[in-house]
Design an enzyme around this catalytic site. Sequence first.
Site: not given
Lengths: 367, 367
Positions: B118, B140, B182, B224, B234, B238, B242, B245, B249, B262
């Site tokens: 955990r 993330k 990026e 960032k 987000e 935030r 993206n 993206h 994606h 990517h």
Amino acid sequence: MRTLQVDLGERSYPIHIGSGLLSRPELFTPHIAGKQVAIVTNETVAPLYLETLTRTLQGYSVLPVVLPDGEAHKNWETLQLIFDALLGARHDRRTTVIALGGGVIGDMAGFAAACYQRGVDFIQVPTTLLSQVDSSVGGKTGINHPLGKNMVGAFYQPKAVIIDTDSLRTLPERELSAGLAEVIKYGLICDEPFLPWLAEKMPAMRGLDAGALTEAIERSCAAKARVVGVDERESGLRAILNLGHTFGHAIETQMGYGAWLHGEAVSAGTVMALEMSSRLGWISTDERDAAIRLLRSAGLPVVPPADMTPEHFLQHMAVDKKVLDGQLRLVLLRRIGEAVVTADYPRDVLEATLAADYRALADQLGE
Amino acid sequence: MRTLQVDLGERSYPIHIGSGLLSRPELFTPHIAGKQVAIVTNETVAPLYLETLTRTLQGYSVLPVVLPDGEAHKNWETLQLIFDALLGARHDRRTTVIALGGGVIGDMAGFAAACYQRGVDFIQVPTTLLSQVDSSVGGKTGINHPLGKNMVGAFYQPKAVIIDTDSLRTLPERELSAGLAEVIKYGLICDEPFLPWLAEKMPAMRGLDAGALTEAIERSCAAKARVVGVDERESGLRAILNLGHTFGHAIETQMGYGAWLHGEAVSAGTVMALEMSSRLGWISTDERDAAIRLLRSAGLPVVPPADMTPEHFLQHMAVDKKVLDGQLRLVLLRRIGEAVVTADYPRDVLEATLAADYRALADQLGE
């Protein structure tokens, strides 16, 4: 209906306890942000309560996710079924996951909610006594790993816990007893006056007396909420909730998940913690015996599996989450009503505890 | 060495950027609570840097976990290898997981750290430009699902990000370019003056000029850190990170993870976002073209895969995490240097953007 609050700042949430709550939409709607809801349940619970809850949530787009039943399925493969269903139905980040079932369903649905798109809302609707008094409150979620129980998971708080005491009417007697192990635990670790009340009300509770059960659930949840409110992520105090669990987890792992119910393993594990506390001179043998009798009056096993050796216990306990830098910390009773978490005990007392003859002890206490 | 701070209250952490940092134990030890450390890396990076980092961490019990390389392995099966290794070596809750590698390693090691018992501590040591300027900062973490990228994961912050710019010397040229996608993104979404600097320094950066790369990394991380400091989970701002993206994606999913890097998919996706912003009249075609030229000067693709239809895009974008209640939100440029997240655009403009002839656009811009 009784309502308690778990105080965790912006992650605070209510626990509602009462009869017929599954049919009350006004308890659910304040905690559902979007239009999509996924009800995660299992093959045993679905025929009993899925239709009722679905009707309560009319107006939402409800996705039922029915998993196989049992601790043996508390693993990644089953968790994956939840992700498959959510993605297949294109549930987005504003979906709400509702866990409808016992502790296994709550742990898995909660962990799925914690991970799905990096976290979506969830609501606990525990239907077993064990999950009502323990696992649905406090935000521990997760799955088992072949090498250890609950080794993969997250601390992730629900938006609400909704406990419909009517669901206990369909609970098998053995599972009711398993839940009582955790109820008795609260008395032993932090609420001594609860113990004589429990001894008196045991027949009523086992006879499904609604008043007695509601009070026991409320008192148990209040104890858990207090402890979790102080220590959400188990950096200290919260570990006392694991009385009997380190020994108990070893039993569950050794016997294979599901052979012993969690509460049954905790009961035998609690007897071992009582024995060790007594060997350390912290509680008397009379106090130990009274607690063992209370567990037995709840219909619980008080003797570990006959073929489990001290070596078996040590092997499984070495991967317990309470191990820190190689030191095994145990939850023991400093006195009845006060638990401590400690690695400061003579090794030979632990070994004597693991080697003790619990069969003889139980026989000596008679029926 | 330059040091930035990501401000997230009790979860704040430093980003160190400089040459030779892998060999400086004093940067690591303040963030390691126990005696156990697991270095999660892959088959490509291990021969290059594992020995150096292990030597830096002498005095700790170091467990190397070497995974297969590539986005295709960013899945549960590979994640499970990390849990297997940690449990096999009996790592406890005070272990520290160090991610040594690119974005895939950082995402998986971070998610493993978030879930193991955990949650245990972790440190990001990104070795690719892309992970240094993007994925190692901001918390993330996650893995892919057959139905969507990064669909299972957690927001989980590292204790520190340690960027050794020397590691770029071994980075394939194609991956350096992918990282530049990026870097350029930060100029487009929130730092317009960065763009002419990038245009000027592009040859130096592609020639591995340490000064130019350090400054580009620092400026990117600072951008960032600012955005993440405002919106960790987000819920709003935030999402501007993206840019490109959502389209990107879709390209990655359609082509199979790993076929396009990517950063390459983000580059083509950014061209689509530029095209749509221009069709909406928010930026001029000259501004669009200048940005496309900058991407191309970084060695990046600016044309989506020839055989990908608008239907392919729509199908994959429907499961994007930015979909809310059925509405697809897109990151677009209100002007150069200012991104917005919006679902408020005419559907036909999206469709025209998906159907546009990017091959012709690229050809028209010449070499």
